[in-house]
Design an enzyme around this catalytic site. Structure first.
Site, PDB file in Angstrom:
ATOM      1  N   GLU A 128      34.215  60.192  47.907  1.00 18.37           N
ATOM      2  CA  GLU A 128      35.585  60.484  48.398  1.00 18.37           C
ATOM      3  C   GLU A 128      36.225  58.949  48.232  1.00 18.37           C
ATOM      4  OE1 GLU A 128      35.023  61.269  52.760  1.00 18.37           O
ATOM      5  OE2 GLU A 128      36.902  60.373  53.244  1.00 18.37           O
ATOM      6  N   ARG A 180      43.992  54.900  50.964  1.00 21.60           N
ATOM      7  CA  ARG A 180      44.313  53.801  51.671  1.00 21.60           C
ATOM      8  C   ARG A 180      44.994  52.728  51.028  1.00 21.60           C
ATOM      9  NH1 ARG A 180      39.223  53.441  55.957  1.00 21.60           N
ATOM     10  NH2 ARG A 180      38.856  55.645  55.952  1.00 21.60           N
ATOM     11  N   LYS A 187      34.520  67.197  59.153  1.00 22.62           N
ATOM     12  CA  LYS A 187      34.298  65.705  59.324  1.00 22.62           C
ATOM     13  C   LYS A 187      34.196  65.608  60.778  1.00 22.62           C
ATOM     14  CE  LYS A 187      34.755  62.603  56.443  1.00 22.62           C
ATOM     15  NZ  LYS A 187      33.781  61.525  55.795  1.00 22.62           N
TER      16      LYS A 187
HETATM   17  O1  G3H Z   1      37.390  54.299  58.025  1.00 23.36           O
HETATM   18  C1  G3H Z   1      35.889  54.435  58.035  1.00 23.36           C
HETATM   19  C2  G3H Z   1      35.509  55.126  56.849  1.00 23.36           C
HETATM   20  O2  G3H Z   1      35.878  56.514  56.571  1.00 23.36           O
HETATM   21  C3  G3H Z   1      33.945  55.115  56.920  1.00 23.36           C
HETATM   22  O3  G3H Z   1      33.699  53.878  56.987  1.00 23.36           O
HETATM   23  P1  G3H Z   1      32.238  53.071  57.425  1.00 23.36           P
HETATM   24  O4  G3H Z   1      31.115  53.672  56.884  1.00 23.36           O
HETATM   25  O5  G3H Z   1      32.463  51.780  57.004  1.00 23.36           O
HETATM   26  O6  G3H Z   1      32.328  53.257  58.979  1.00 23.36           O
HETATM   27  C1  PYR Z   2      37.035  59.454  57.848  1.00 22.37           C
HETATM   28  C2  PYR Z   2      37.522  59.792  56.438  1.00 22.37           C
HETATM   29  O1  PYR Z   2      36.677  60.188  55.800  1.00 22.37           O
HETATM   30  C3  PYR Z   2      38.816  59.833  56.003  1.00 22.37           C
HETATM   31  O2  PYR Z   2      39.442  58.549  56.200  1.00 22.37           O
HETATM   32  O3  PYR Z   2      39.202  60.856  55.566  1.00 22.37           O
END
Ligand code: G3H
Ligand code: PYR
Length: 207
Positions: free
Chosen positions: A41, A45, A129
């Site tokens: 994924e 961002r 999700k």
């Molecule tokens: O915004 C967070 C991501 O979607 C997942 O990140 P993380 O595994 O560092 O919490």
């Molecule tokens: C939370 C996640 O997987 C996203 O940012 O789409």
């Protein structure tokens, strides 16, 4: 085309990846694949995200590439045009889910409450999700909602580590977990693809 349910079966951990440099896209994808991962994924961002999806879709077709952090309706078409094979949203609004559904791609709508999960289910989405997983109640929360909502299946994401992943994966309503720990920012910046492969390989026996 992969169904949402099948997406969750590809790997115990769905790497959630932030790519700052499009040149990292293919090496990261190849390292994950060598480590036994079948899905990635790429979060929308960074300015490099869409081009990164495009490169991965072309160069590493064995890895099912999706767009994450799809938060605005216009992102949906951009994700399709880049070659995404699925879409993930961190949360759900009607306008966003309408746009994402219109792409025809499988998608995982983000939810963090029982009401949001039920709303998604009313739209025909039963694979979701759960975000932000740890902050929103963690494995205990998902365990609690299995009783009233046994037909829903989740990919919890947010704050999960290699140590906590097994608690989630043991639940009957969890298919896989999402996490960024396979692709840490400093490891990518250093171009340490061997480390990405090792982090990936350490997750393949979690389920
Ligand atoms: O915004 C967070 C991501 O979607 C997942 O990140 P993380 O595994 O560092 O919490
Ligand atoms: C939370 C996640 O997987 C996203 O940012 O789409």
């Amino acid at each position: 085309m992969t169904t949402p349910a099948e997406l969750l079966e590809l790997s115990p951990v769905m790497p959630v990846v932030v790519l700052d440099d499009v040149a990292h896209a293919v090496p990261v994808a190849e390292a994950l694949l060598r480590g036994g991962i079948r899905v990635i994924e790429v979060t929308l961002r960074t300015p490099a995200a869409l081009a990164s999806i495009e490169r991965i879709a072309t160069a590493v077709p064995e890895l099912v590439v999706g767009a994450g952090t799809v938060t605005a309706p216009e992102h949906a078409k951009q994700a399709v045009d880049a070659g995404s094979r699925f879409i993930v949203t961190p949360g759900s609004t009607d306008a966003l889910l309408d746009a994402v559904a219109a792409t025809g791609l499988p998608f995982l709508p983000g939810v963090s409450t029982v009401g949001e999960a039920m709303r998604a289910a009313e739209r025909g989405c039963s694979v979701l999700k759960f975000f932000p997983a740890e902050a929103a109640g963690g494995a205990a929360y998902l365990k609690s909602i299995y009783g009233p909502l046994p037909g829903l299946r989740f990919c919890p994401t947010g704050g999960i580590t290699v140590s906590s992943a097994a608690d989630y994966l043991a639940l009957p309503n969890v298919g896989c977990v999402g996490g960024s720990w396979l692709t840490p920012k400093d490891v990518l910046a250093a171009g340490d693809w061997q480390r990405v492969e090792e982090l990936a390989a350490a997750t393949t026996t979690l389920r």
